[in-house]
Write a protein that holds these residues in place. Structure first.
Motif, mmCIF file in Angstrom:
data_model
loop_
_atom_site.group_PDB
_atom_site.id
_atom_site.type_symbol
_atom_site.label_atom_id
_atom_site.label_comp_id
_atom_site.label_asym_id
_atom_site.label_seq_id
_atom_site.Cartn_x
_atom_site.Cartn_y
_atom_site.Cartn_z
ATOM 1 N N ARG A 143 0.843 -1.194 0.000
ATOM 2 C CA ARG A 143 0.000 0.000 0.000
ATOM 3 C C ARG A 143 0.880 1.247 0.000
ATOM 4 O O ARG A 143 1.862 1.339 0.749
ATOM 5 N N ASN A 144 0.534 2.204 -0.827
ATOM 6 C CA ASN A 144 1.310 3.435 -0.945
ATOM 7 C C ASN A 144 1.070 4.347 0.260
ATOM 8 O O ASN A 144 -0.073 4.640 0.614
ATOM 9 N N PHE A 145 2.161 4.800 0.867
ATOM 10 C CA PHE A 145 2.052 5.764 1.959
ATOM 11 C C PHE A 145 3.180 6.787 1.816
ATOM 12 O O PHE A 145 4.100 6.860 2.635
ATOM 13 N N PRO A 146 3.149 7.596 0.725
ATOM 14 C CA PRO A 146 4.214 8.586 0.499
ATOM 15 C C PRO A 146 4.222 9.653 1.585
ATOM 16 O O PRO A 146 3.169 10.194 1.942
ATOM 17 N N LEU A 147 5.403 9.951 2.108
ATOM 18 C CA LEU A 147 5.546 10.939 3.173
ATOM 19 C C LEU A 147 5.811 12.326 2.598
ATOM 20 O O LEU A 147 6.507 12.472 1.577
ATOM 21 N N THR A 163 5.430 10.710 -6.899
ATOM 22 C CA THR A 163 5.692 10.356 -8.301
ATOM 23 C C THR A 163 6.138 8.910 -8.435
ATOM 24 O O THR A 163 5.760 8.218 -9.382
ATOM 25 N N SER A 164 6.932 8.432 -7.479
ATOM 26 C CA SER A 164 7.377 7.039 -7.550
ATOM 27 C C SER A 164 6.195 6.088 -7.384
ATOM 28 O O SER A 164 6.118 5.051 -8.056
ATOM 29 N N SER A 165 5.260 6.430 -6.501
ATOM 30 C CA SER A 165 4.058 5.605 -6.350
ATOM 31 C C SER A 165 3.225 5.621 -7.621
ATOM 32 O O SER A 165 2.709 4.582 -8.063
ATOM 33 N N TYR A 166 3.094 6.801 -8.228
ATOM 34 C CA TYR A 166 2.335 6.906 -9.480
ATOM 35 C C TYR A 166 2.970 6.033 -10.566
ATOM 36 O O TYR A 166 2.269 5.375 -11.351
ATOM 37 N N ALA A 167 4.309 6.015 -10.602
ATOM 38 C CA ALA A 167 5.011 5.245 -11.631
ATOM 39 C C ALA A 167 4.742 3.751 -11.479
ATOM 40 O O ALA A 167 4.542 3.039 -12.468
ATOM 41 N N ASP A 190 13.930 15.637 -11.580
ATOM 42 C CA ASP A 190 13.086 15.165 -12.673
ATOM 43 C C ASP A 190 12.981 13.641 -12.596
ATOM 44 O O ASP A 190 13.381 12.925 -13.511
ATOM 45 N N SER A 191 12.439 13.162 -11.497
ATOM 46 C CA SER A 191 12.357 11.714 -11.299
ATOM 47 C C SER A 191 11.445 11.044 -12.323
ATOM 48 O O SER A 191 11.661 9.890 -12.689
ATOM 49 N N LYS A 192 10.457 11.775 -12.806
ATOM 50 C CA LYS A 192 9.519 11.195 -13.768
ATOM 51 C C LYS A 192 10.256 10.687 -15.010
ATOM 52 O O LYS A 192 9.952 9.602 -15.525
ATOM 53 N N ASP A 245 -1.024 7.439 -17.914
ATOM 54 C CA ASP A 245 -1.467 6.834 -16.650
ATOM 55 C C ASP A 245 -0.796 7.472 -15.436
ATOM 56 O O ASP A 245 -1.441 7.652 -14.389
ATOM 57 N N ILE A 246 0.479 7.806 -15.554
ATOM 58 C CA ILE A 246 1.201 8.335 -14.398
ATOM 59 C C ILE A 246 0.628 9.677 -13.949
ATOM 60 O O ILE A 246 0.738 10.064 -12.779
ATOM 61 N N ASP A 247 -0.015 10.389 -14.891
ATOM 62 C CA ASP A 247 -0.617 11.684 -14.567
ATOM 63 C C ASP A 247 -2.131 11.605 -14.402
ATOM 64 O O ASP A 247 -2.783 12.634 -14.214
ATOM 65 N N SER A 248 -2.667 10.409 -14.490
ATOM 66 C CA SER A 248 -4.127 10.261 -14.479
ATOM 67 C C SER A 248 -4.715 10.420 -13.075
ATOM 68 O O SER A 248 -4.070 10.123 -12.065
ATOM 69 N N SER A 249 -5.963 10.865 -13.030
ATOM 70 C CA SER A 249 -6.654 10.989 -11.748
ATOM 71 C C SER A 249 -6.897 9.613 -11.137
ATOM 72 O O SER A 249 -6.913 9.468 -9.917
ATOM 73 N N LYS A 250 -7.052 8.581 -11.974
ATOM 74 C CA LYS A 250 -7.282 7.236 -11.468
ATOM 75 C C LYS A 250 -6.103 6.764 -10.621
ATOM 76 O O LYS A 250 -6.278 6.238 -9.508
ATOM 77 N N VAL A 251 -4.902 6.958 -11.128
ATOM 78 C CA VAL A 251 -3.698 6.542 -10.405
ATOM 79 C C VAL A 251 -3.507 7.392 -9.152
ATOM 80 O O VAL A 251 -3.223 6.877 -8.065
#
Length: 375
Positions: A109-113, A121-125, A154-156, A176-182
């Motif tokens: 589960r993603n829990f970015p601090l 961004t890493s979670s989105y990727a 520029d991690s993306k 997808d990485i920029d999508s609202s769904k992700v």
């Protein structure tokens, strides 16, 4: 009736609200089931394992397998891909998934601090790669290459490079990485973590119970083995985390050492001693994650030699053979000088013992396994 409502509306509202909280609490936390080196109440599986979560039963012949319909051992991790402590635990989890491949379930589960600029961004990727069937491949790559992208502005672009190496459709990946769904998926993971009280990463749950952070792979393996055997072990309290601080000033050959320099700062890209170190760019306050260790351990990590006859003071009192001294919380230590005023007095701020003098910045907790240091 109107008079009754007006006279008693506060009492009625409070009563209804209290009942709602009680009902919600019963839904969220239910006791029961086996416990193995765990703490706290059991969290409902619907909170920990939403239907849209990626689930694997482990690694068999080098490949991640689909999740099992049922198993005696399900592990859920709330993690931050940029968190150094998460990066330390990742190879242990991967080893576990290999050793118990096809027998257990694992959910991330993603829990970015907020203190980690590239965490979201890493979670989105990873989620975007999952949309094309490469979730676990991207999950592993981003953890294993943490030092490569953590400090990037520029991690993306770096993640796009990883996506190319997996043969993904890059146009789709960028979409997808920029999508609202992700992004909504990552927000939902974070919201669930906040709901059950996650306050550090990584945090692990085994069969709904919060795991005491394992200090080694063998400890982690044992709790999973016990769960697979359906061994019921009484709950154990979480160990007290040791986190002490002391002020340090060192002179060698009459010149003060600037411990704020990068080579003296513990970080994911400059691993030094996990139990005694400077970090976050502060070269005055040393952080300790284990009691009873000596200054020699700190200096050895820097490859510094302090002669035994070097003049030294601890809290204003002269001390012989200073490298054999085991610092205590809030110590003020001066080495190589008699000018006691040159030692800072900030450790109490980091230990939260003098809040009226200010609060420390958010820490990048970089202790290794067994230090209790997570973030």
């Amino acid at each position: 009736m109107k008079d009754f409502w007006s006279q008693n509306k506060i009492f009625i509202i409070v009563t209804v609200a209290t009942l709602a909280l009680l009902v919600g609490g019963v839904f969220l936390f239910s006791r029961g089931g086996s416990t193995t080196s765990t703490t706290g109440n059991k969290v409902n599986s619907e909170i920990l394992e939403p239907a849209d979560s990626f689930k694997t039963s482990g690694i068999v012949n080098g490949k991640y397998q689909p999740g099992l319909a049922s198993t005696n051992a399900t592990i859920v991790e709330f993690g931050d891909y940029q968190c150094p402590a998460c990066g330390v635990y990742h190879p242990l989890i991967k080893q576990l998934l290999t050793e118990f491949g096809g027998k257990i379930n694992f959910v991330f589960r993603n829990f970015p601090l907020s203190q980690h600029a590239n965490a979201n961004t890493s979670s989105y990727a990873v989620e975007a790669a999952g949309a094309q069937g490469k979730y676990w491949e991207m999950h592993d790559k981003i953890y294993e290459a943490q030092a490569e992208w953590s400090a990037s502005t520029d991690s993306k672009s770096i993640f796009v490079g990883y996506a190319k190496s997996f043969g993904l459709n890059i146009d789709q990946f960028n979409k997808d990485i920029d999508s609202s769904k992700v992004k909504d998926k990552v927000k939902k993971d974070t919201a669930d973590g906040n709901l059950i009280g996650i306050n550090s990463t990584p945090t692990f749950y085994l069969n709904g119970f919060k795991l005491v952070s394992p200090g080694s792979y063998e400890e982690l393996k044992k709790v999973v083995s016990d769960a697979l055997k359906n061994v019921e072990v009484s709950q154990t309290p979480a160990p007290e985390v040791y986190h002490a601080h002391f002020d340090l000033k060192v002179y060698l050959n009459g010149k003060a050492i600037d411990f704020a320099l990068p080579q003296y700062q513990e970080s994911s890209t400059n691993p030094l001693d996990p139990n005694m170190h400077f970090h976050d760019g502060n070269g005055k306050v040393v952080h300790m994650h284990k009691a009873g260790i000596t200054l020699k351990q700190l200096f050895d990590s820097f490859k510094l030699t302090i002669p035994n006859n070097t003049v030294a003071y601890v809290n204003g009192k002269k001390v012989e053979n200073i490298t054999n001294y085991a610092p205590l919380d809030l110590d003020r230590i001066l080495i190589g000088s008699t000018n006691l005023t040159t030692v800072s007095d900030e450790s109490c701020i980091y230990s939260l013992k003098c809040p009226t003098r200010g609060t420390p910045p958010p820490e990048e907790c970089v202790g290794g396994i067994g230090t209790g240091c997570t973030e």
